[in-house]
Design a protein around this motif. Structure first.
Motif, PDB file in Angstrom:
ATOM      1  N   LEU A   5       0.891  -1.293   0.134  1.00  0.00           N
ATOM      2  CA  LEU A   5       0.099  -0.159   0.117  1.00  0.00           C
ATOM      3  C   LEU A   5       0.795   1.225   0.035  1.00  0.00           C
ATOM      4  O   LEU A   5       1.687   1.354   0.876  1.00  0.00           O
ATOM      5  N   ASP A   6       0.634   2.112  -0.800  1.00  0.00           N
ATOM      6  CA  ASP A   6       1.468   3.341  -0.973  1.00  0.00           C
ATOM      7  C   ASP A   6       0.894   4.395  -0.273  1.00  0.00           C
ATOM      8  O   ASP A   6       0.203   5.258  -0.560  1.00  0.00           O
ATOM      9  N   ALA A   7       0.978   4.295   1.018  1.00  0.00           N
ATOM     10  CA  ALA A   7       0.667   5.048   1.982  1.00  0.00           C
ATOM     11  C   ALA A   7       1.465   5.124   3.314  1.00  0.00           C
ATOM     12  O   ALA A   7       2.392   4.255   3.425  1.00  0.00           O
ATOM     13  N   CYS A   8       0.934   5.701   4.430  1.00  0.00           N
ATOM     14  CA  CYS A   8       2.042   6.039   5.553  1.00  0.00           C
ATOM     15  C   CYS A   8       1.047   6.364   6.801  1.00  0.00           C
ATOM     16  O   CYS A   8       0.036   7.059   6.670  1.00  0.00           O
ATOM     17  N   GLY A   9       1.708   6.085   8.115  1.00  0.00           N
ATOM     18  CA  GLY A   9       0.915   6.806   9.145  1.00  0.00           C
ATOM     19  C   GLY A   9       0.057   5.703   9.893  1.00  0.00           C
ATOM     20  O   GLY A   9      -0.755   6.082  10.839  1.00  0.00           O
ATOM     21  N   HIS A  10      -0.222   4.557   9.360  1.00  0.00           N
ATOM     22  CA  HIS A  10      -1.318   3.698   9.870  1.00  0.00           C
ATOM     23  C   HIS A  10      -0.631   3.140  10.925  1.00  0.00           C
ATOM     24  O   HIS A  10       0.648   2.688  11.004  1.00  0.00           O
ATOM     25  N   ASP A  11      -1.401   2.558  11.770  1.00  0.00           N
ATOM     26  CA  ASP A  11      -0.617   1.591  13.060  1.00  0.00           C
ATOM     27  C   ASP A  11      -1.003   0.127  12.640  1.00  0.00           C
ATOM     28  O   ASP A  11      -2.002  -0.171  11.647  1.00  0.00           O
ATOM     29  N   LYS A  12      -0.129  -0.855  13.297  1.00  0.00           N
ATOM     30  CA  LYS A  12      -0.183  -2.069  13.030  1.00  0.00           C
ATOM     31  C   LYS A  12      -1.748  -2.469  13.164  1.00  0.00           C
ATOM     32  O   LYS A  12      -2.601  -2.054  14.254  1.00  0.00           O
ATOM     33  N   ASN A  13      -2.339  -3.331  12.478  1.00  0.00           N
ATOM     34  CA  ASN A  13      -3.689  -3.820  12.672  1.00  0.00           C
ATOM     35  C   ASN A  13      -4.682  -2.859  12.279  1.00  0.00           C
ATOM     36  O   ASN A  13      -5.853  -3.115  12.823  1.00  0.00           O
ATOM     37  N   ASN A  14      -4.624  -1.727  11.918  1.00  0.00           N
ATOM     38  CA  ASN A  14      -5.466  -0.744  11.637  1.00  0.00           C
ATOM     39  C   ASN A  14      -6.156  -1.344  10.321  1.00  0.00           C
ATOM     40  O   ASN A  14      -5.656  -1.864   9.399  1.00  0.00           O
ATOM     41  N   ARG A  15      -7.479  -0.999  10.359  1.00  0.00           N
ATOM     42  CA  ARG A  15      -8.302  -1.475   9.178  1.00  0.00           C
ATOM     43  C   ARG A  15      -8.452  -0.193   8.037  1.00  0.00           C
ATOM     44  O   ARG A  15      -8.768   1.098   8.547  1.00  0.00           O
TER      45      ARG A  15
END
Length: 146
Positions: free
Chosen positions: A73-83
């Motif tokens: 996924l070309d994204a950033c800033g999510h935490d592990k196990n985020n939906r």
């Protein structure tokens, strides 16, 4: 000095030409172009990426065709196990799949193009009003008595 309508013809015509050229340039100028298709599905972030990385890419797991698949996924800033909701390309082959967030995928432009054109037209109107004020001359309002 009398203001003539001919002196405002150039700013008015320039504004019309600018808006017409922006409209005819196609949907890629002020909004996204239509996408090649894909399926929107929910995914779980397995490997998050920091937004300070030069090219952040997160790893996600999602279900497609009854199988659990892995995607980058070309994204950033999510935490592990985020939906997150992603768009999976229609021609997803075997192995890891390059996916995009569903709300920023190419072709999901909503009102960006009409709003962009409206703002462009308003800026042309503002430029025309400025040209009108410049052509009108330097008449100043009388000073208020103190």
């Amino acid at each position: 000095m009398r203001l003539r309508w001919q002196s405002l013809a150039i700013p008015v015509l320039a504004g019309i030409v600018i808006v017409f050229l922006a409209w005819s340039a196609g949907p890629g100028l002020l909004g996204s172009v239509s996408s090649g298709g894909g399926t929107v599905t929910e995914a779980t972030v397995t490997t998050p990426a920091a937004c300070s990385d030069p090219n952040p890419t997160e790893t996600v797991e999602f279900s497609s065709g009854g199988q659990t698949r892995t995607g980058s996924l070309d994204a950033c800033g999510h935490d592990k196990n985020n939906r997150v909701e992603i768009t999976v390309p229609a021609q997803a082959g075997a192995g890891p799949v390059a996916v995009h967030l569903a709300d920023v995928v190419v072709g999901h432009s909503d009102l960006r193009r009409p709003v962009g054109l409206a703002l462009l037209a308003l800026s042309c109107l503002g430029g025309g009003a400025y040209a009108f004020l410049v052509q009108r001359g330097g008449r100043r309002a009388p000073a208020l008595a103190s």
